[in-house]
Motif scaffolding. Structure first.
Motif, PDB file in Angstrom:
ATOM      1  N   LEU A   5       0.842  -1.186   0.000  1.00  0.00           N
ATOM      2  CA  LEU A   5       0.000   0.000   0.000  1.00  0.00           C
ATOM      3  C   LEU A   5       0.882   1.242   0.000  1.00  0.00           C
ATOM      4  CD1 LEU A   5      -2.720  -0.842   2.684  1.00  0.00           C
ATOM      5  CD2 LEU A   5      -2.939  -1.011   0.206  1.00  0.00           C
ATOM      6  N   SER A   6       0.412   2.288  -0.638  1.00  0.00           N
ATOM      7  CA  SER A   6       1.082   3.580  -0.537  1.00  0.00           C
ATOM      8  C   SER A   6       0.725   4.200   0.803  1.00  0.00           C
ATOM      9  CB  SER A   6       0.629   4.493  -1.675  1.00  0.00           C
ATOM     10  OG  SER A   6      -0.730   4.874  -1.481  1.00  0.00           O
ATOM     11  N   PRO A   7       1.494   5.208   1.247  1.00  0.00           N
ATOM     12  CA  PRO A   7       1.098   5.891   2.482  1.00  0.00           C
ATOM     13  C   PRO A   7      -0.332   6.423   2.431  1.00  0.00           C
ATOM     14  CG  PRO A   7       3.338   6.498   1.893  1.00  0.00           C
ATOM     15  CD  PRO A   7       2.796   5.680   0.744  1.00  0.00           C
ATOM     16  N   ALA A   8      -0.729   6.975   1.294  1.00  0.00           N
ATOM     17  CA  ALA A   8      -2.088   7.532   1.169  1.00  0.00           C
ATOM     18  C   ALA A   8      -3.142   6.433   1.261  1.00  0.00           C
ATOM     19  CB  ALA A   8      -2.221   8.289  -0.153  1.00  0.00           C
ATOM     20  N   GLN A   9      -2.886   5.283   0.654  1.00  0.00           N
ATOM     21  CA  GLN A   9      -3.835   4.178   0.711  1.00  0.00           C
ATOM     22  C   GLN A   9      -3.956   3.625   2.130  1.00  0.00           C
ATOM     23  OE1 GLN A   9      -1.912   1.814  -2.308  1.00  0.00           O
ATOM     24  NE2 GLN A   9      -3.489   2.279  -3.838  1.00  0.00           N
ATOM     25  N   ALA A  10      -2.818   3.544   2.825  1.00  0.00           N
ATOM     26  CA  ALA A  10      -2.840   3.067   4.211  1.00  0.00           C
ATOM     27  C   ALA A  10      -3.641   4.022   5.092  1.00  0.00           C
ATOM     28  CB  ALA A  10      -1.402   2.930   4.732  1.00  0.00           C
ATOM     29  N   TRP A  11      -3.443   5.316   4.897  1.00  0.00           N
ATOM     30  CA  TRP A  11      -4.175   6.323   5.670  1.00  0.00           C
ATOM     31  C   TRP A  11      -5.671   6.226   5.382  1.00  0.00           C
ATOM     32  CZ3 TRP A  11      -4.983   8.778   9.719  1.00  0.00           C
ATOM     33  CH2 TRP A  11      -5.645  10.009   9.797  1.00  0.00           C
ATOM     34  N   GLN A  12      -6.040   6.015   4.126  1.00  0.00           N
ATOM     35  CA  GLN A  12      -7.454   5.893   3.781  1.00  0.00           C
ATOM     36  C   GLN A  12      -8.087   4.684   4.459  1.00  0.00           C
ATOM     37  OE1 GLN A  12      -9.261   8.240   1.902  1.00  0.00           O
ATOM     38  NE2 GLN A  12     -10.921   7.071   2.842  1.00  0.00           N
ATOM     39  N   LYS A  13      -7.339   3.595   4.576  1.00  0.00           N
ATOM     40  CA  LYS A  13      -7.872   2.414   5.264  1.00  0.00           C
ATOM     41  C   LYS A  13      -8.175   2.733   6.728  1.00  0.00           C
ATOM     42  CE  LYS A  13      -6.836  -1.787   4.694  1.00  0.00           C
ATOM     43  NZ  LYS A  13      -6.418  -3.177   4.392  1.00  0.00           N
ATOM     44  N   LEU A  14      -7.301   3.507   7.364  1.00  0.00           N
ATOM     45  CA  LEU A  14      -7.560   3.894   8.749  1.00  0.00           C
ATOM     46  C   LEU A  14      -8.766   4.825   8.844  1.00  0.00           C
ATOM     47  CD1 LEU A  14      -4.015   4.469  10.305  1.00  0.00           C
ATOM     48  CD2 LEU A  14      -5.458   2.430  10.386  1.00  0.00           C
ATOM     49  N   ILE A  15      -8.866   5.775   7.928  1.00  0.00           N
ATOM     50  CA  ILE A  15     -10.020   6.689   7.909  1.00  0.00           C
ATOM     51  C   ILE A  15     -11.318   5.884   7.762  1.00  0.00           C
ATOM     52  CG2 ILE A  15     -11.200   8.475   6.570  1.00  0.00           C
ATOM     53  CD1 ILE A  15      -8.437   9.579   5.836  1.00  0.00           C
ATOM     54  N   ASP A  16     -11.324   4.928   6.850  1.00  0.00           N
ATOM     55  CA  ASP A  16     -12.520   4.121   6.618  1.00  0.00           C
ATOM     56  C   ASP A  16     -12.865   3.289   7.856  1.00  0.00           C
ATOM     57  OD1 ASP A  16     -12.567   5.143   4.060  1.00  0.00           O
ATOM     58  OD2 ASP A  16     -11.697   3.354   3.117  1.00  0.00           O
ATOM     59  N   GLY A  17     -11.841   2.718   8.482  1.00  0.00           N
ATOM     60  CA  GLY A  17     -12.081   1.915   9.673  1.00  0.00           C
ATOM     61  C   GLY A  17     -12.625   2.740  10.814  1.00  0.00           C
ATOM     62  N   ASN A  18     -12.097   3.944  10.987  1.00  0.00           N
ATOM     63  CA  ASN A  18     -12.596   4.804  12.054  1.00  0.00           C
ATOM     64  C   ASN A  18     -14.032   5.244  11.776  1.00  0.00           C
ATOM     65  OD1 ASN A  18     -12.502   8.108  13.097  1.00  0.00           O
ATOM     66  ND2 ASN A  18     -12.169   6.453  14.573  1.00  0.00           N
ATOM     67  N   ALA A  19     -14.355   5.472  10.513  1.00  0.00           N
ATOM     68  CA  ALA A  19     -15.729   5.848  10.167  1.00  0.00           C
ATOM     69  C   ALA A  19     -16.700   4.717  10.526  1.00  0.00           C
ATOM     70  CB  ALA A  19     -15.825   6.182   8.682  1.00  0.00           C
ATOM     71  N   ARG A  20     -16.283   3.489  10.290  1.00  0.00           N
ATOM     72  CA  ARG A  20     -17.138   2.358  10.668  1.00  0.00           C
ATOM     73  C   ARG A  20     -17.311   2.301  12.185  1.00  0.00           C
ATOM     74  NH1 ARG A  20     -13.759  -0.289   6.882  1.00  0.00           N
ATOM     75  NH2 ARG A  20     -12.650  -1.389   8.558  1.00  0.00           N
ATOM     76  N   PHE A  21     -16.227   2.521  12.912  1.00  0.00           N
ATOM     77  CA  PHE A  21     -16.288   2.484  14.371  1.00  0.00           C
ATOM     78  C   PHE A  21     -17.215   3.569  14.912  1.00  0.00           C
ATOM     79  CE2 PHE A  21     -14.421   4.227  18.353  1.00  0.00           C
ATOM     80  CZ  PHE A  21     -14.735   3.166  19.194  1.00  0.00           C
ATOM     81  N   VAL A  22     -17.087   4.780  14.374  1.00  0.00           N
ATOM     82  CA  VAL A  22     -17.913   5.905  14.833  1.00  0.00           C
ATOM     83  C   VAL A  22     -19.388   5.623  14.605  1.00  0.00           C
ATOM     84  CG1 VAL A  22     -18.485   8.329  14.397  1.00  0.00           C
ATOM     85  CG2 VAL A  22     -16.093   7.632  14.586  1.00  0.00           C
ATOM     86  N   SER A  23     -19.701   5.023  13.471  1.00  0.00           N
ATOM     87  CA  SER A  23     -21.105   4.778  13.114  1.00  0.00           C
ATOM     88  C   SER A  23     -21.668   3.499  13.729  1.00  0.00           C
ATOM     89  CB  SER A  23     -21.251   4.717  11.596  1.00  0.00           C
ATOM     90  OG  SER A  23     -20.551   3.604  11.065  1.00  0.00           O
ATOM     91  N   GLY A  24     -20.844   2.770  14.470  1.00  0.00           N
ATOM     92  CA  GLY A  24     -21.307   1.524  15.071  1.00  0.00           C
ATOM     93  C   GLY A  24     -21.415   0.380  14.094  1.00  0.00           C
ATOM     94  N   GLU A  25     -20.651   0.468  12.985  1.00  0.00           N
ATOM     95  CA  GLU A  25     -20.723  -0.551  11.947  1.00  0.00           C
ATOM     96  C   GLU A  25     -19.392  -1.269  11.757  1.00  0.00           C
ATOM     97  OE1 GLU A  25     -22.104   1.614   8.562  1.00  0.00           O
ATOM     98  OE2 GLU A  25     -24.137   1.839   9.349  1.00  0.00           O
ATOM     99  N   SER A  26     -18.634  -1.438  12.836  1.00  0.00           N
ATOM    100  CA  SER A  26     -17.350  -2.136  12.753  1.00  0.00           C
ATOM    101  C   SER A  26     -17.536  -3.548  12.209  1.00  0.00           C
ATOM    102  CB  SER A  26     -16.692  -2.200  14.130  1.00  0.00           C
ATOM    103  OG  SER A  26     -16.378  -0.902  14.601  1.00  0.00           O
ATOM    104  N   ILE A  27     -16.589  -3.979  11.365  1.00  0.00           N
ATOM    105  CA  ILE A  27     -16.677  -5.321  10.775  1.00  0.00           C
ATOM    106  C   ILE A  27     -15.685  -6.291  11.435  1.00  0.00           C
ATOM    107  CG2 ILE A  27     -17.563  -4.466   8.575  1.00  0.00           C
ATOM    108  CD1 ILE A  27     -14.735  -4.706   7.431  1.00  0.00           C
ATOM    109  N   HIS A  28     -14.840  -5.793  12.324  1.00  0.00           N
ATOM    110  CA  HIS A  28     -13.887  -6.627  13.062  1.00  0.00           C
ATOM    111  C   HIS A  28     -13.116  -7.564  12.133  1.00  0.00           C
ATOM    112  CE1 HIS A  28     -16.023  -5.089  16.539  1.00  0.00           C
ATOM    113  NE2 HIS A  28     -17.149  -5.582  16.065  1.00  0.00           N
TER     114      HIS A  28
END
Length: 204
Positions: A5-28
């Protein structure tokens, strides 16, 4: 099993994961027996998370990650030291991780302790004294900028920690200069679970 992954792609994965956590939709993700077996002889994490030790700031949970996804280092107030820098350099040089996140949070006890020391002149004892001494420059910088709230000092401490890391580690700074790694300063809000970028170095 490689990251690639590029640094930008890795950062986007974290952003997406945090968005799931905030919304209560974590996929674990990556938490089953098959993933555990897959990781017995190798690891390819896509992010290094250097965060505060606070029990409310579990990196894998707030970014909805699983086994092998993140190389995690934690100290109170995300204070840098030789062992921490060596650990981060291991992640960059040996594991080829493309992203380092310095993770702070509001209502940080370590930053509050440093703020109290600055205001009262009373220095804590033992190892806490070392933590306070390392965080105090961030408290003073925030005060000089007109900020008195501890959460503004937390943001300043995150920013200074990212800068200090680049100043202290040639391996990390060279990887950033070469476009292989990005370093991101992030603050986390305890109430809503949101992680926000407050500083960054490298291609994001």
């Amino acid at each position: 099993m490689t990251t690639n992954l590029s640094p930008a792609q890795a950062w986007q994965k974290l952003i997406d994961g945090n968005a799931r956590f905030v919304s209560g939709e974590s996929i674990h993700p990556n938490q089953d027996a098959a993933r555990r077996s897959e990781l017995v002889n190798e690891q390819h994490p896509f992010a290094i998370i250097f965060g505060c030790s606070d029990s409310r700031l579990a990196a894998e949970i707030i970014f909805d990650l699983g086994l092998g996804d993140a190389f995690v280092v934690r100290t109170a107030g995300h204070v840098l030291g030789d062992a921490v820098i060596g650990s981060l350099e291991y992640g960059v040089d040996v594991l080829n991780v493309p992203l380092i996140v310095v993770l702070g949070h509001d209502s940080c006890g370590a930053v509050t302790a440093a703020k109290n020391t600055v205001e009262t002149g009373e220095m804590p004892r033992g190892g806490l004294r070392d933590l306070v001494e390392r965080i105090t420059p961030s408290v003073l910088a925030a005060q000089r900028a007109g900020f008195t709230d501890v959460n503004d000092m937390v943001i300043e401490n995150v920013r200074q920690s990212t800068e200090r890391l680049l100043d202290s580690s040639r391996a990390v700074s060279e990887a950033v200069d070469e476009g292989k790694v990005a370093v991101v300063g992030v603050t986390y809000r305890l109430a809503d679970g949101k992680a926000e970028c407050v500083s960054g170095f490298g291609a994001l």
